[in-house]
Scaffold this motif. Structure first.
Motif, PDB file in Angstrom:
ATOM      1  N   VAL A 166       0.860  -1.182   0.000  1.00  0.00           N
ATOM      2  CA  VAL A 166       0.000   0.000   0.000  1.00  0.00           C
ATOM      3  C   VAL A 166       0.898   1.234   0.000  1.00  0.00           C
ATOM      4  O   VAL A 166       1.897   1.283   0.727  1.00  0.00           O
ATOM      5  CB  VAL A 166      -0.923   0.016   1.238  1.00  0.00           C
ATOM      6  N   VAL A 167       0.539   2.227  -0.814  1.00  0.00           N
ATOM      7  CA  VAL A 167       1.281   3.483  -0.868  1.00  0.00           C
ATOM      8  C   VAL A 167       0.330   4.618  -0.496  1.00  0.00           C
ATOM      9  O   VAL A 167      -0.781   4.697  -1.021  1.00  0.00           O
ATOM     10  CB  VAL A 167       1.895   3.744  -2.257  1.00  0.00           C
ATOM     11  N   PRO A 185       0.933 -11.547   8.753  1.00  0.00           N
ATOM     12  CA  PRO A 185       0.190 -10.309   8.979  1.00  0.00           C
ATOM     13  C   PRO A 185       0.919  -9.113   8.376  1.00  0.00           C
ATOM     14  O   PRO A 185       2.133  -8.975   8.507  1.00  0.00           O
ATOM     15  CB  PRO A 185       0.140 -10.212  10.508  1.00  0.00           C
ATOM     16  N   GLY A 186       0.177  -8.276   7.674  1.00  0.00           N
ATOM     17  CA  GLY A 186       0.782  -7.119   7.029  1.00  0.00           C
ATOM     18  C   GLY A 186       1.466  -7.419   5.710  1.00  0.00           C
ATOM     19  O   GLY A 186       2.027  -6.517   5.087  1.00  0.00           O
ATOM     20  N   GLU A 187       1.414  -8.682   5.279  1.00  0.00           N
ATOM     21  CA  GLU A 187       1.959  -9.073   3.981  1.00  0.00           C
ATOM     22  C   GLU A 187       0.810  -9.453   3.057  1.00  0.00           C
ATOM     23  O   GLU A 187      -0.270  -9.837   3.520  1.00  0.00           O
ATOM     24  CB  GLU A 187       2.935 -10.229   4.144  1.00  0.00           C
ATOM     25  N   VAL A 223      -7.942   1.167   7.381  1.00  0.00           N
ATOM     26  CA  VAL A 223      -7.690   0.811   5.988  1.00  0.00           C
ATOM     27  C   VAL A 223      -7.901  -0.690   5.809  1.00  0.00           C
ATOM     28  O   VAL A 223      -7.261  -1.500   6.490  1.00  0.00           O
ATOM     29  CB  VAL A 223      -6.260   1.204   5.570  1.00  0.00           C
ATOM     30  N   TYR A 224      -8.772  -1.064   4.889  1.00  0.00           N
ATOM     31  CA  TYR A 224      -9.094  -2.459   4.598  1.00  0.00           C
ATOM     32  C   TYR A 224      -8.485  -2.817   3.245  1.00  0.00           C
ATOM     33  O   TYR A 224      -8.753  -2.145   2.241  1.00  0.00           O
ATOM     34  CB  TYR A 224     -10.599  -2.675   4.545  1.00  0.00           C
ATOM     35  N   ASP A 273      -4.440   0.487  10.758  1.00  0.00           N
ATOM     36  CA  ASP A 273      -4.756   1.867  11.103  1.00  0.00           C
ATOM     37  C   ASP A 273      -4.261   2.773   9.975  1.00  0.00           C
ATOM     38  O   ASP A 273      -3.697   2.304   8.978  1.00  0.00           O
ATOM     39  CB  ASP A 273      -4.194   2.257  12.470  1.00  0.00           C
ATOM     40  N   SER A 274      -4.478   4.073  10.107  1.00  0.00           N
ATOM     41  CA  SER A 274      -4.167   4.993   9.016  1.00  0.00           C
ATOM     42  C   SER A 274      -2.674   5.096   8.714  1.00  0.00           C
ATOM     43  O   SER A 274      -2.285   5.570   7.654  1.00  0.00           O
ATOM     44  CB  SER A 274      -4.710   6.380   9.340  1.00  0.00           C
ATOM     45  N   GLU A 275      -1.825   4.621   9.655  1.00  0.00           N
ATOM     46  CA  GLU A 275      -0.379   4.659   9.455  1.00  0.00           C
ATOM     47  C   GLU A 275       0.184   3.328   8.981  1.00  0.00           C
ATOM     48  O   GLU A 275       1.398   3.172   8.849  1.00  0.00           O
ATOM     49  CB  GLU A 275       0.308   5.074  10.757  1.00  0.00           C
ATOM     50  N   GLY A 276      -0.689   2.338   8.763  1.00  0.00           N
ATOM     51  CA  GLY A 276      -0.238   1.059   8.235  1.00  0.00           C
ATOM     52  C   GLY A 276       0.055   0.002   9.276  1.00  0.00           C
ATOM     53  O   GLY A 276       0.604  -1.052   8.946  1.00  0.00           O
ATOM     54  N   ARG A 277      -0.298   0.256  10.539  1.00  0.00           N
ATOM     55  CA  ARG A 277      -0.091  -0.758  11.568  1.00  0.00           C
ATOM     56  C   ARG A 277      -1.203  -1.803  11.495  1.00  0.00           C
ATOM     57  O   ARG A 277      -2.383  -1.458  11.492  1.00  0.00           O
ATOM     58  CB  ARG A 277      -0.040  -0.098  12.955  1.00  0.00           C
TER      59      ARG A 277
END
Length: 212
Positions: free
Chosen positions: A135-136, A155-157, A172-173, A184-188
């Motif tokens: 995601v960018v 997770p996160g991949e 963010v979905y 969350d909005s920062e990518g966590r």
């Protein structure tokens, strides 16, 4: 209103009889690249003609469309590695990424797939996509903010993130072949779940309910 994109580049000669020289029939011809429909399904407008527009300035091979809170239309072009911003009537305002060049850094794309905006309208998120699996995040005026994710199973991949959506709380979905992950909005990373089937598209309604 509903906004859709079409893919005139994929049509065969048999599907374009009216466009042949000389015409081979009275039907059919390519639809505009971007089409706006009203609530009853009537065409309001359409813009983008593959025969007349310069590809450097136009969303060829579109993939993903989002209309932001200021009525600007954002269109992804996965074959050309770009996301482009237009006025409602089709005037190009901004291009993110480089035409025909897959990503060489965090700020560019490799076959992006979808676009979504934060609820405050300040940031745009791009699922990047077939090539990069990440995601960018940019500001609404195109300044790079951050990047997260890579190809993988943890997770996160991601495994080819195909759709992106944001709820009223800014979460963010991101959907891919594994299911849907939430950040969350920062990518966590927050959580994940798998709907029935594969979520090729997502949207939130006015009650903040996720539709897959």
């Amino acid at each position: 209103h509903t906004w859709i994109t079409s893919l005139p580049e994929t049509l065969t000669e048999e599907e374009l009889y009216e466009e042949q020289t000389p015409p081979m029939g009275t039907c059919c011809k390519a639809a505009p690249v971007v089409i706006e429909l009203d609530a009853n399904g009537k065409v309001v407008q359409g813009w983008g003609d593959k025969a007349k527009e310069e590809p450097a300035n136009w969303p060829r091979n579109p993939h993903g469309i989002f209309v932001d809170h200021t009525d600007h239309v954002w269109v992804g072009t996965h074959m050309h590695h770009r996301v482009m911003k237009f006025t409602r009537d089709g005037k190009r305002l901004l291009t993110l990424g480089v035409k025909g060049k897959p990503a060489t850094d965090d700020k560019t794309f490799n076959r992006p797939t979808d676009i979504a905006f934060s609820p405050d309208g300040k940031n745009v998120y791009v699922s990047d996509g077939y090539g990069n699996s990440r995601v960018v995040k940019f500001t609404a005026d195109g300044k790079y903010v951050s990047t997260w994710g890579k190809r993988g199973k943890g997770p996160g991949e991601f495994n080819t993130p195909h759709s992106i959506a944001i709820d009223s709380k800014g979460r963010v979905y991101v959907s891919d072949s594994k299911g849907i992950q939430v950040f969350d909005s920062e990518g966590r990373y927050l959580t994940s779940f798998k709907p029935e089937g594969v979520a090729f598209g997502m949207v939130f309604n006015d009650r903040n309910e996720l539709l897959v």
